[in-house]
Design a protein around this motif. Structure first.
Motif, mmCIF file in Angstrom:
data_model
loop_
_atom_site.group_PDB
_atom_site.id
_atom_site.type_symbol
_atom_site.label_atom_id
_atom_site.label_comp_id
_atom_site.label_asym_id
_atom_site.label_seq_id
_atom_site.Cartn_x
_atom_site.Cartn_y
_atom_site.Cartn_z
ATOM 1 N N VAL A 12 10.991 4.404 7.837
ATOM 2 C CA VAL A 12 11.034 3.298 6.889
ATOM 3 C C VAL A 12 10.849 3.862 5.493
ATOM 4 C CG1 VAL A 12 9.890 1.174 6.164
ATOM 5 C CG2 VAL A 12 10.096 1.690 8.583
ATOM 6 N N TYR A 13 11.708 3.441 4.591
ATOM 7 C CA TYR A 13 11.635 3.879 3.197
ATOM 8 C C TYR A 13 10.762 2.896 2.424
ATOM 9 C CZ TYR A 13 13.155 5.702 -1.305
ATOM 10 O OH TYR A 13 13.186 6.268 -2.543
ATOM 11 N N THR A 14 9.755 3.422 1.707
ATOM 12 C CA THR A 14 8.838 2.580 0.941
ATOM 13 C C THR A 14 9.050 2.788 -0.556
ATOM 14 O OG1 THR A 14 7.062 4.208 0.735
ATOM 15 C CG2 THR A 14 7.115 2.878 2.770
ATOM 16 N N ARG A 15 8.478 1.903 -1.335
ATOM 17 C CA ARG A 15 8.451 2.136 -2.777
ATOM 18 C C ARG A 15 7.646 3.405 -3.050
ATOM 19 N NH1 ARG A 15 7.538 -3.503 -5.983
ATOM 20 N NH2 ARG A 15 9.702 -4.171 -5.711
ATOM 21 N N ALA A 16 7.913 4.027 -4.180
ATOM 22 C CA ALA A 16 7.237 5.278 -4.531
ATOM 23 C C ALA A 16 5.722 5.100 -4.530
ATOM 24 C CB ALA A 16 7.701 5.757 -5.897
ATOM 25 N N LYS A 17 5.044 6.039 -3.911
ATOM 26 C CA LYS A 17 3.585 6.101 -3.850
ATOM 27 C C LYS A 17 2.947 4.893 -3.162
ATOM 28 C CE LYS A 17 3.389 8.948 -7.996
ATOM 29 N NZ LYS A 17 3.283 10.244 -7.451
ATOM 30 N N CYS A 18 3.689 4.233 -2.268
ATOM 31 C CA CYS A 18 3.153 3.073 -1.546
ATOM 32 C C CYS A 18 3.035 3.314 -0.050
ATOM 33 C CB CYS A 18 4.038 1.846 -1.800
ATOM 34 S SG CYS A 18 3.925 1.220 -3.476
ATOM 35 N N GLU A 19 3.167 4.559 0.386
ATOM 36 C CA GLU A 19 3.142 4.852 1.821
ATOM 37 C C GLU A 19 1.830 4.396 2.465
ATOM 38 O OE1 GLU A 19 5.170 8.213 -0.474
ATOM 39 O OE2 GLU A 19 3.202 7.264 -0.546
ATOM 40 N N LYS A 20 0.708 4.712 1.853
ATOM 41 C CA LYS A 20 -0.590 4.359 2.425
ATOM 42 C C LYS A 20 -0.768 2.843 2.478
ATOM 43 C CE LYS A 20 -5.483 5.568 2.248
ATOM 44 N NZ LYS A 20 -5.621 5.661 3.661
ATOM 45 N N LYS A 21 -0.340 2.137 1.434
ATOM 46 C CA LYS A 21 -0.427 0.670 1.421
ATOM 47 C C LYS A 21 0.405 0.077 2.553
ATOM 48 C CE LYS A 21 -0.973 0.253 -3.567
ATOM 49 N NZ LYS A 21 -0.336 -0.177 -4.816
ATOM 50 N N VAL A 22 1.613 0.597 2.732
ATOM 51 C CA VAL A 22 2.491 0.099 3.786
ATOM 52 C C VAL A 22 1.875 0.388 5.154
ATOM 53 C CG1 VAL A 22 4.748 0.428 4.889
ATOM 54 C CG2 VAL A 22 4.601 0.170 2.406
ATOM 55 N N ALA A 23 1.322 1.589 5.337
ATOM 56 C CA ALA A 23 0.674 1.925 6.603
ATOM 57 C C ALA A 23 -0.492 0.973 6.884
ATOM 58 C CB ALA A 23 0.199 3.375 6.587
ATOM 59 N N ASP A 24 -1.267 0.653 5.865
ATOM 60 C CA ASP A 24 -2.375 -0.299 6.036
ATOM 61 C C ASP A 24 -1.861 -1.685 6.423
ATOM 62 O OD1 ASP A 24 -4.202 1.703 5.436
ATOM 63 O OD2 ASP A 24 -4.465 1.068 3.342
ATOM 64 N N LEU A 25 -0.759 -2.118 5.806
ATOM 65 C CA LEU A 25 -0.173 -3.414 6.158
ATOM 66 C C LEU A 25 0.339 -3.422 7.597
ATOM 67 C CD1 LEU A 25 1.704 -4.245 2.834
ATOM 68 C CD2 LEU A 25 -0.290 -5.441 3.770
ATOM 69 N N PHE A 26 0.935 -2.306 8.027
ATOM 70 C CA PHE A 26 1.385 -2.211 9.419
ATOM 71 C C PHE A 26 0.199 -2.289 10.384
ATOM 72 C CE2 PHE A 26 5.437 0.278 8.146
ATOM 73 C CZ PHE A 26 6.138 -0.902 7.978
ATOM 74 N N THR A 27 -0.915 -1.698 10.001
ATOM 75 C CA THR A 27 -2.116 -1.785 10.835
ATOM 76 C C THR A 27 -2.550 -3.242 10.980
ATOM 77 O OG1 THR A 27 -2.854 0.412 10.168
ATOM 78 C CG2 THR A 27 -4.533 -1.067 11.058
ATOM 79 N N ARG A 28 -2.572 -3.972 9.880
ATOM 80 C CA ARG A 28 -2.956 -5.388 9.919
ATOM 81 C C ARG A 28 -1.988 -6.230 10.743
ATOM 82 N NH1 ARG A 28 -3.768 -6.483 3.802
ATOM 83 N NH2 ARG A 28 -4.703 -4.480 3.349
ATOM 84 N N LYS A 29 -0.693 -5.872 10.688
ATOM 85 C CA LYS A 29 0.329 -6.603 11.445
ATOM 86 C C LYS A 29 0.441 -6.128 12.890
ATOM 87 C CE LYS A 29 3.458 -7.846 7.690
ATOM 88 N NZ LYS A 29 4.876 -7.868 7.296
ATOM 89 N N LYS A 30 -0.391 -5.140 13.250
ATOM 90 C CA LYS A 30 -0.370 -4.555 14.596
ATOM 91 C C LYS A 30 0.994 -3.951 14.944
ATOM 92 C CE LYS A 30 -4.059 -7.496 16.452
ATOM 93 N NZ LYS A 30 -5.002 -7.091 15.513
ATOM 94 N N VAL A 31 1.591 -3.285 13.959
ATOM 95 C CA VAL A 31 2.844 -2.551 14.154
ATOM 96 C C VAL A 31 2.474 -1.083 14.330
ATOM 97 C CG1 VAL A 31 5.001 -1.816 13.071
ATOM 98 C CG2 VAL A 31 4.221 -4.170 12.793
ATOM 99 N N GLU A 32 2.875 -0.493 15.457
ATOM 100 C CA GLU A 32 2.585 0.919 15.680
ATOM 101 C C GLU A 32 3.313 1.740 14.623
ATOM 102 O OE1 GLU A 32 2.875 4.376 19.118
ATOM 103 O OE2 GLU A 32 3.583 2.356 19.575
ATOM 104 N N HIS A 33 2.582 2.624 13.976
ATOM 105 C CA HIS A 33 3.177 3.416 12.893
ATOM 106 C C HIS A 33 2.539 4.797 12.844
ATOM 107 C CE1 HIS A 33 -0.458 1.754 11.124
ATOM 108 N NE2 HIS A 33 -0.439 2.774 10.286
ATOM 109 N N TYR A 34 3.186 5.665 12.079
ATOM 110 C CA TYR A 34 2.675 7.012 11.845
ATOM 111 C C TYR A 34 2.974 7.378 10.403
ATOM 112 C CZ TYR A 34 2.171 12.103 12.233
ATOM 113 O OH TYR A 34 1.814 13.417 12.051
#
Length: 168
Positions: A12-34
């Motif tokens: 998944v392509y994220t906005r610049a410097k937003c990888e950690k924020k997106v990963a945190d949102l995936f955690t809240r949404k219970k989406v398996e991510h790495y």
């Protein structure tokens, strides 16, 4: 009866410097991510930096792609050779392995193949071992991982056996 779709890893392509924020949102949404990070030693502290800038990997069935697309700071799924980049499980495992076992890991892109060249789906093949560096293909992303290794970690492979330690 329900039609169960298999899970697949997608980049998944994220906005610049937003990888950690997106990963945190995936955690809240219970989406398996790495979210692979490397550790950089600064003057006063160790800093985490994304191994793949602007990328987070998600493991979902194709039918749940809307959950990912509707996440803040997600731009889109990454495409490679005009297809969504589906990352095989063994390539995700290889990324985890490199980050766990080596301190100095980086990513290098390789040229997009011409029509005559074929991309092998297997990936994970050692393509260069020279001096104190090893390079391993990640075909699904069109890049290779490069790790600095000490000479004592390099083992000779003869036939199907490894001599003096692990091999890939």
């Amino acid at each position: 009866m329900f039609n169960v779709q298999p899970l697949a890893w997608y980049a998944v392509y994220t906005r610049a410097k937003c990888e950690k924020k997106v990963a945190d949102l995936f955690t809240r949404k219970k989406v398996e991510h790495y979210y692979p990070v490397k550790h950089l030693v600064g003057a006063r502290r160790i800093v985490e930096a994304p191994l793949f800038p602007s990328y987070v990997f998600v493991r979902i069935p194709e039918s749940r792609s809307w959950v990912v697309r509707e996440t803040d700071n997600v731009v889109n799924f990454v495409h490679w050779l005009e297809q969504p980049a589906i990352i095989p499980d063994h390539e995700i495992a290889l990324i985890r392995h490199f980050l766990r076992d080596y301190e100095d890991v980086s990513v290098e892109r390789f040229p997009i193949p011409t029509d005559r060249e074929r991309v092998h789906a297997s990936g994970g093949k050692i393509i260069q071992l020279s001096g104190d560096h090893v390079k391993v293909e990640l075909n699904s992303l069109g890049c290779m991982l490069v790790a600095k290794v000490s000479s004592r970690e390099i083992s000779a492979i003869t036939g199907s056996k490894a001599v003096n330690g692990p091999h890939y």
